[in-house]
Enzyme design. Sequence first.
Site, short mmCIF file in Angstrom:
data_model
loop_
_atom_site.label_atom_id
_atom_site.label_comp_id
_atom_site.label_asym_id
_atom_site.label_seq_id
_atom_site.Cartn_x
_atom_site.Cartn_y
_atom_site.Cartn_z
N LYS A 39 1.31 0.13 15.08
CA LYS A 39 2.80 -0.06 15.30
C LYS A 39 3.18 -1.28 16.03
CE LYS A 39 4.71 3.36 13.34
NZ LYS A 39 4.34 2.47 12.11
N TYR A 91 -9.13 5.62 7.26
CA TYR A 91 -9.07 6.33 8.69
C TYR A 91 -10.21 7.46 8.70
CZ TYR A 91 -4.94 3.70 10.01
OH TYR A 91 -4.10 2.73 10.03
N TYR A 116 4.37 6.73 9.94
CA TYR A 116 3.32 5.42 9.87
C TYR A 116 4.09 4.23 8.85
CZ TYR A 116 -1.05 3.00 8.46
OH TYR A 116 -2.06 2.06 8.47
N HIS A 145 0.84 -1.21 -0.10
CA HIS A 145 -0.16 0.01 0.13
C HIS A 145 1.11 1.15 0.01
CE1 HIS A 145 -4.14 -1.60 1.40
NE2 HIS A 145 -3.67 -2.23 0.56
N PRO A 160 -4.00 0.74 18.80
CA PRO A 160 -3.80 0.12 17.49
C PRO A 160 -3.87 1.43 16.26
CG PRO A 160 -5.73 -0.82 18.21
CD PRO A 160 -5.16 -0.01 19.36
P1 RFL Z 1 2.00 -11.17 21.56
O1 RFL Z 1 1.55 -11.27 20.44
O2 RFL Z 1 1.08 -10.82 22.65
O3 RFL Z 1 2.67 -12.81 22.26
C1 RFL Z 1 2.98 -12.95 23.55
C2 RFL Z 1 2.77 -14.24 23.87
O4 RFL Z 1 3.17 -14.53 25.17
C3 RFL Z 1 2.60 -15.54 25.60
N1 RFL Z 1 2.20 -15.79 27.07
C4 RFL Z 1 2.91 -16.70 27.97
N2 RFL Z 1 3.77 -17.78 27.30
C5 RFL Z 1 4.40 -18.54 28.25
N3 RFL Z 1 4.22 -18.25 29.80
C6 RFL Z 1 3.35 -17.39 30.19
N4 RFL Z 1 3.00 -16.99 31.44
C7 RFL Z 1 2.58 -16.25 29.21
N5 RFL Z 1 1.89 -15.42 29.13
C8 RFL Z 1 1.53 -14.90 27.92
C9 RFL Z 1 0.88 -15.49 25.05
O5 RFL Z 1 0.08 -16.51 24.98
C10 RFL Z 1 1.40 -14.82 23.73
O6 RFL Z 1 1.25 -15.86 22.65
O7 RFL Z 1 3.13 -10.17 21.97
P2 RFL Z 1 4.29 -9.78 21.11
O8 RFL Z 1 5.23 -10.87 20.42
O9 RFL Z 1 5.31 -8.74 21.68
O10 RFL Z 1 3.71 -9.07 19.54
C11 RFL Z 1 3.11 -7.89 19.74
C12 RFL Z 1 2.01 -7.80 18.88
O11 RFL Z 1 1.23 -9.09 18.88
C13 RFL Z 1 0.84 -6.78 18.89
O12 RFL Z 1 2.11 -5.54 19.24
C14 RFL Z 1 0.19 -6.28 17.78
O13 RFL Z 1 -0.93 -7.31 17.56
C15 RFL Z 1 -0.68 -5.13 17.85
N6 RFL Z 1 -1.55 -4.74 16.91
C16 RFL Z 1 -1.01 -4.00 15.80
N7 RFL Z 1 0.36 -3.94 15.39
C17 RFL Z 1 0.72 -3.44 14.29
O14 RFL Z 1 1.98 -3.40 14.14
N8 RFL Z 1 -0.07 -3.17 13.09
C18 RFL Z 1 -1.45 -3.33 13.15
O15 RFL Z 1 -1.85 -3.01 12.37
C19 RFL Z 1 -1.82 -3.64 14.52
N9 RFL Z 1 -3.23 -3.67 14.84
C20 RFL Z 1 -2.62 -5.07 16.96
C21 RFL Z 1 -3.67 -4.49 15.94
C22 RFL Z 1 -3.45 -5.40 18.15
C23 RFL Z 1 -4.79 -5.58 18.19
N10 RFL Z 1 -5.36 -6.15 19.36
C24 RFL Z 1 -5.93 -7.27 19.41
C25 RFL Z 1 -4.65 -5.91 20.55
C26 RFL Z 1 -5.09 -4.86 15.94
C27 RFL Z 1 -5.53 -5.16 17.11
C28 RFL Z 1 -7.07 -5.50 17.13
C1 PHB Z 2 -5.83 -3.89 10.93
O1 PHB Z 2 -5.83 -4.38 9.51
O2 PHB Z 2 -6.09 -4.85 11.91
C2 PHB Z 2 -5.31 -2.67 11.32
C3 PHB Z 2 -5.00 -1.75 10.35
C4 PHB Z 2 -4.40 -0.54 10.71
C5 PHB Z 2 -4.31 -0.15 12.19
C6 PHB Z 2 -4.98 -1.11 13.01
C7 PHB Z 2 -5.35 -2.40 12.68
O3 PHB Z 2 -4.16 1.14 12.46
#
Ligand code: RFL
Ligand code: PHB
Length: 394
Positions: free
Chosen positions: A301, A204, A387, A75, A297
Site C-alpha cells: 500500500k 503470499y 488490495y 495481475h 509492506p
Molecule cells: P520516499 O520514496 O521515501 O521519498 C522521500 C524522499 O525524500 C528525501 N528526503 C529529503 N529530501 C530533502 N531534504 C531532506 N532532509 C530529506 N530527507 C529525505 C528522500 O531521500 C527520498 O528521496 O517517500 P514517498 O515519496 O512518500 O513514497 C513512499 C514510497 O516510497 C513507499 O511507501 C513504498 O516504497 C512502500 N512500499 C510499497 N508500496 C506499495 O504501494 N506497494 C508495494 O508493493 C510496496 N513494497 C515498499 C515495498 C517499501 C519497501 N521498503 C524498502 C520500505 C517494499 C519495500 C521493500
Molecule cells: C514487491 O514486489 O516488492 C512487493 C509486492 C507485494 C508486497 C510487497 C512488496 O505486498
Amino acid sequence: MVRVRTQVAIIGAGPAGMLLSHLLSLEGIESVVLETRSEEYVASRIRAGILEQSTVDLLRDLGLADRLEREGEEHHGIHLQWPHERRHLDFAELIGRSVWLYGQTEVQKDLVAARHRDGQEIHYEVSGTTLHDVETDHPWVEYVDAAGRPCRLDADVIAGCDGSFGPSRATVPDGVRRRWERSYPFSWLGVLADVAPSTDELIYARHPDGFALHSMRSREVSRFYLQVPNETDLADWPEDRIWEALATRLGHDRDGWTLATGPITEKSVLPMRSFVMSPMRHGRLFLAGDAAHIVPPTGAKGLNLAVADVALLAPALAALLGKNDATLADAYSATAQRRVWRCTHFSWWMTTMLHTDGDPFNHQLQVSQLDWITSSRAGAAGLAENYAGLPIGF
Ligand code: RFL
Ligand code: PHB
C-alpha cells in the site's frame, strides 16, 4: 546566501514529491523540488512492486503510463498459501478491478523523465534542509546546495514529501501532532534474483517457519521476501540458506511445483512498522506519503497511498494558491486520513494474518481466517477491494 522564490517548495523527490510537482504544473502552479540524495540513488532504490488500479488510472489520465502499458503486467489476483493449500483470489472476477506489476524504480524513472521534459527545477544532493515560518503565509526552506552554497527557498506553501526520515514531520509542534505507532516483532529479508518467476501471480505464504512472499519484477527477475527476526544480520543469510528457506516456505506439495533459483543480485533487511501522524497539515506545511504515514509492506500500500495523498493535495493547493479558496486545503488532512486509516488497517491485518509468532492460538486463528477468505465470496471480495485499492477520494 542564494535566494530563490517559488509557489510550492517540495521537500523530497520520491514518488510523492515528483508526482505532486507534475500535478501542480498541470494546474499552472510552479514548484521547486529539494532532495538529499542523488538522482541515480533515488531512481535505483528497490521498493514497491504493485500498483493499485486507481494509481494506474491516474498515471494513464496524466499520459504517464506508456511504458507501464508496455512493460508492466496486469495481475488479476494473488495466491494465498498455507501448508497443503494454495488458493487463488481472482480480484477481476470478484470486484472488477486488478493490480499492475510495475516497479517503483520504473514509476520513478517515468516521473523524473516527465518532469525533465517540462523543465522542472529539482535540486539533488542538498543538505541541512530546515523549514521556517510554516505558521505564516511566507514559509521558507533553508538548505545547502550540492556545490556547498547556503540557499534560501521562499514559497507560499511547503509540501513535506520527505519520507519517513525527513525533517518535515518534526516541524509540526509536539502539542499539535498526534502519532499512532505499532512496531512488529519481525522484519523482512528482501531478495532480488535473476531468475524467471516460478508463479504467474504473487504468492503470499504463511508457513510455520515464517511468512514468505514470491513477487517479481519481470519475466527474468524475481523478488522474494522472508520473515526474519528483528536485528537479523545479512551475513547469517548466505544464498543457500535463502533458497532453502524460500523453497520450504513457498513449497507446495501438489502439481509438482518447484521453485526455480538463480543468482541473487540484491538483499536487505527491512523493519516492519505502522505509523500514522495527524494532522497532515500545519499552517502552510502539508505532508504527503511516507512523511505522514508508514505501513508494513504486506498489503502493498505505501506507494499507492503516497499517490492518493498527492492526488488530493494538488487540487487543494491549486485552489488555495490560484483562487484563494482554502476549502479543499482545510479539508485535506481529514479527507486523506480516511484512506490512510483504511490502508493502515488492511496492512496490519494482512501482516498479522500471514506472519508467525509461535503462539498456537494465533496459528489456529490465522489458518481459519485464510480458509474463510479463500472460500467465502464475501471474505474474498473484502480482501480484493482493499488490495486492488479503493477509488481515489475514498
Ligand atoms: P520516499 O520514496 O521515501 O521519498 C522521500 C524522499 O525524500 C528525501 N528526503 C529529503 N529530501 C530533502 N531534504 C531532506 N532532509 C530529506 N530527507 C529525505 C528522500 O531521500 C527520498 O528521496 O517517500 P514517498 O515519496 O512518500 O513514497 C513512499 C514510497 O516510497 C513507499 O511507501 C513504498 O516504497 C512502500 N512500499 C510499497 N508500496 C506499495 O504501494 N506497494 C508495494 O508493493 C510496496 N513494497 C515498499 C515495498 C517499501 C519497501 N521498503 C524498502 C520500505 C517494499 C519495500 C521493500
Ligand atoms: C514487491 O514486489 O516488492 C512487493 C509486492 C507485494 C508486497 C510487497 C512488496 O505486498
